[in-house]
Write a protein that holds these residues in place. Structure first.
Motif, PDB file in Angstrom:
ATOM      1  N   GLU A  25       0.826  -1.197   0.000  1.00 15.73           N
ATOM      2  CA  GLU A  25       0.000   0.000   0.000  1.00 15.73           C
ATOM      3  C   GLU A  25       0.870   1.261   0.000  1.00 15.73           C
ATOM      4  O   GLU A  25       1.921   1.293   0.627  1.00 15.73           O
ATOM      5  CB  GLU A  25      -0.921   0.008   1.225  1.00 15.73           C
ATOM      6  CG  GLU A  25      -1.909  -1.154   1.213  1.00 15.73           C
ATOM      7  CD  GLU A  25      -2.788  -1.119   2.445  1.00 15.73           C
ATOM      8  OE1 GLU A  25      -2.558  -0.214   3.291  1.00 15.73           O
ATOM      9  OE2 GLU A  25      -3.672  -1.976   2.556  1.00 15.73           O
ATOM     10  N   GLU A  26       0.367   2.282  -0.750  1.00 19.89           N
ATOM     11  CA  GLU A  26       1.123   3.530  -0.858  1.00 19.89           C
ATOM     12  C   GLU A  26       1.118   4.273   0.469  1.00 19.89           C
ATOM     13  O   GLU A  26       0.124   4.327   1.178  1.00 19.89           O
ATOM     14  CB  GLU A  26       0.522   4.416  -1.940  1.00 19.89           C
ATOM     15  CG  GLU A  26       0.669   3.834  -3.326  1.00 19.89           C
ATOM     16  CD  GLU A  26       0.136   4.776  -4.386  1.00 19.89           C
ATOM     17  OE1 GLU A  26      -0.370   5.845  -4.007  1.00 19.89           O
ATOM     18  OE2 GLU A  26       0.217   4.417  -5.577  1.00 19.89           O
ATOM     19  N   ASP A  27       2.278   4.873   0.749  1.00 17.32           N
ATOM     20  CA  ASP A  27       2.404   5.650   1.984  1.00 17.32           C
ATOM     21  C   ASP A  27       2.075   7.106   1.669  1.00 17.32           C
ATOM     22  O   ASP A  27       2.714   7.728   0.818  1.00 17.32           O
ATOM     23  CB  ASP A  27       3.838   5.525   2.497  1.00 17.32           C
ATOM     24  CG  ASP A  27       3.993   6.103   3.889  1.00 17.32           C
ATOM     25  OD1 ASP A  27       2.972   6.531   4.462  1.00 17.32           O
ATOM     26  OD2 ASP A  27       5.127   6.125   4.399  1.00 17.32           O
TER      27      ASP A  27
ATOM     28  N   THR B 272       2.651   9.763   3.276  1.00 22.95           N
ATOM     29  CA  THR B 272       3.671  10.730   3.712  1.00 22.95           C
ATOM     30  C   THR B 272       4.826  10.854   2.725  1.00 22.95           C
ATOM     31  O   THR B 272       5.675  11.727   2.884  1.00 22.95           O
ATOM     32  CB  THR B 272       4.236  10.284   5.066  1.00 22.95           C
ATOM     33  OG1 THR B 272       4.795   8.970   4.935  1.00 22.95           O
ATOM     34  CG2 THR B 272       3.154  10.274   6.131  1.00 22.95           C
ATOM     35  N   GLU B 273       4.873   9.994   1.693  1.00 19.02           N
ATOM     36  CA  GLU B 273       5.982  10.058   0.748  1.00 19.02           C
ATOM     37  C   GLU B 273       5.891  11.290  -0.164  1.00 19.02           C
ATOM     38  O   GLU B 273       6.885  11.774  -0.678  1.00 19.02           O
ATOM     39  CB  GLU B 273       6.009   8.787  -0.121  1.00 19.02           C
ATOM     40  CG  GLU B 273       6.459   7.549   0.642  1.00 19.02           C
ATOM     41  CD  GLU B 273       6.512   6.333  -0.263  1.00 19.02           C
ATOM     42  OE1 GLU B 273       6.127   6.489  -1.440  1.00 19.02           O
ATOM     43  OE2 GLU B 273       6.910   5.268   0.194  1.00 19.02           O
TER      44      GLU B 273
END
Length: 349
Positions: A297-299, A301-302
């Motif tokens: 899953e995409e973070d 905060t990136e």
């Protein structure tokens, strides 16, 4: 018919006169000056080597079936050499029943028998039997080493009588006690046997280890009474003890015995299990490679520190650009460029 005379006895009328000691007057002459007055030594005829009678008429028949290998043949010959009270016979056919051996022993005037039975040209069985009444025991012979193969440093006189040494376990259990008596009657050379020597210079040892009977042959060294192995050596794995000779009711069956066929089968199964395990590991690795990768899953905060790039205005070109002439010669290309420049200067002027 001439009458037989006993060993050591002489015929009547031809008896030797014993040499009696001379009288004192004849034997001891007058001693002169410087001479001793001691009587001369007496001479006597030595007695025969064996003074007793051969009472224990034990005779052992040692032979085998057809299909034995060279190692078994040498072992059989070694036992015949070590046992002067043994006899030999031709190989027995496999089709014949084992009860026929009793008749062979009767024809050979033997009351004990050691029979080697070969199966599949790799398994060797030994029968020890008291013919014709019984009992008899069947063993699987393992770890055979012959006299010629071992090349031991020990040596013994041919035909000498052996000492028999037994493990203390032979006196603790009844089936081992029966085997001990069978071993004593078969391997013990009878006293005053015509082919035996009146010397005891080697030992047959029967030791029980790992539910098997280990046979060893040692020489007795006179200097320090130490033992040096002569050979042969082999291991007996007890299978059954029968009441009769080569058959009859079973008196004892070894629960720890495993047949050679079963042993070979277990080895093959263990090898096959290892092969199957390797194949399963390879299949699992293939499935892992073919399977879809699990997406992480995409973070959120990136994207915090990413700065968006400036948008450039879109320019639409309405005029078709001039096509550049394809010139292979560079000099011509330079001339064309000069002409274009001159035209531009004229138009500007």
């Amino acid at each position: 018919m001439a009458a037989k005379r006993k060993r050591g006895a002489l015929a009547a009328g031809k008896a030797k006169r014993p040499r009696s000691a001379p009288s004192a007057a004849e034997a001891v002459p007058e001693a002169g000056p410087g001479e001793s007055s001691l009587p001369p030594q007496e001479y006597s005829i030595p007695p025969p080597v064996s003074q007793g009678r051969w009472k224990n008429k034990e005779r052992v028949l040692i032979f085998s079936s057809r299909g034995i290998n060279f190692r078994t043949r040498h072992l059989m010959q070694d036992l015949r050499t070590l046992m002067p009270h043994s006899k030999a016979d031709t190989k027995m056919d496999r089709k014949d029943q084992l009860f026929v051996i009793n008749e062979v022993c009767e024809m050979k005037n033997c009351n004990k028998c050691i029979f080697f039975e070969a199966k599949k040209k790799q398994d060797l069985y030994m029968w020890l039997s008291n013919t014709p009444q019984g009992p008899s025991a069947k063993f699987l012979v393992q770890n055979i080493h012959t006299l010629a193969e071992l090349k031991m440093t020990g040596n013994c006189l041919r035909g000498s009588r052996p000492l028999l040494s037994f493990d203390p376990i032979f006196d603790q259990e009844p089936h081992y006690a029966l085997l001990k008596e069978l071993f004593i009657q078969i391997f013990g050379t009878p006293q005053y046997h015509p082919k035996s020597q009146p010397f005891v210079d080697h030992v047959f040892t029967f030791t029980i280890t790992d539910e098997r009977i280990w046979f060893r042959n040692y020489q007795i060294i006179e200097e320090d009474a130490s033992l040096v192995e002569i050979g042969p050596r082999f291991v007996l794995n007890l299978i059954k003890i029968f009441q009769g000779s080569f058959g009859g009711p079973t008196l004892y069956e070894n629960p720890h015995y495993r047949s050679p066929n079963m042993h070979r089968r277990l080895i093959k199964l263990s090898v096959a299990a290892k092969f199957r395990e390797k194949q399963q590991v390879k299949e699992v690795q293939k499935i892992k490679k073919k399977g879809t990768k699990v997406l992480v899953e995409e973070d959120p905060t990136e994207v915090v520190f990413e700065t968006p790039a400036e948008e450039k205005p879109v320019e639409i070109q309405l005029v078709k650009p001039e096509s550049k002439p394809i010139v292979k010669d560079k000099k011509k290309l330079r001339k064309i460029q000069r002409k274009k420049q001159k035209k531009l200067f004229r138009t500007e002027g």
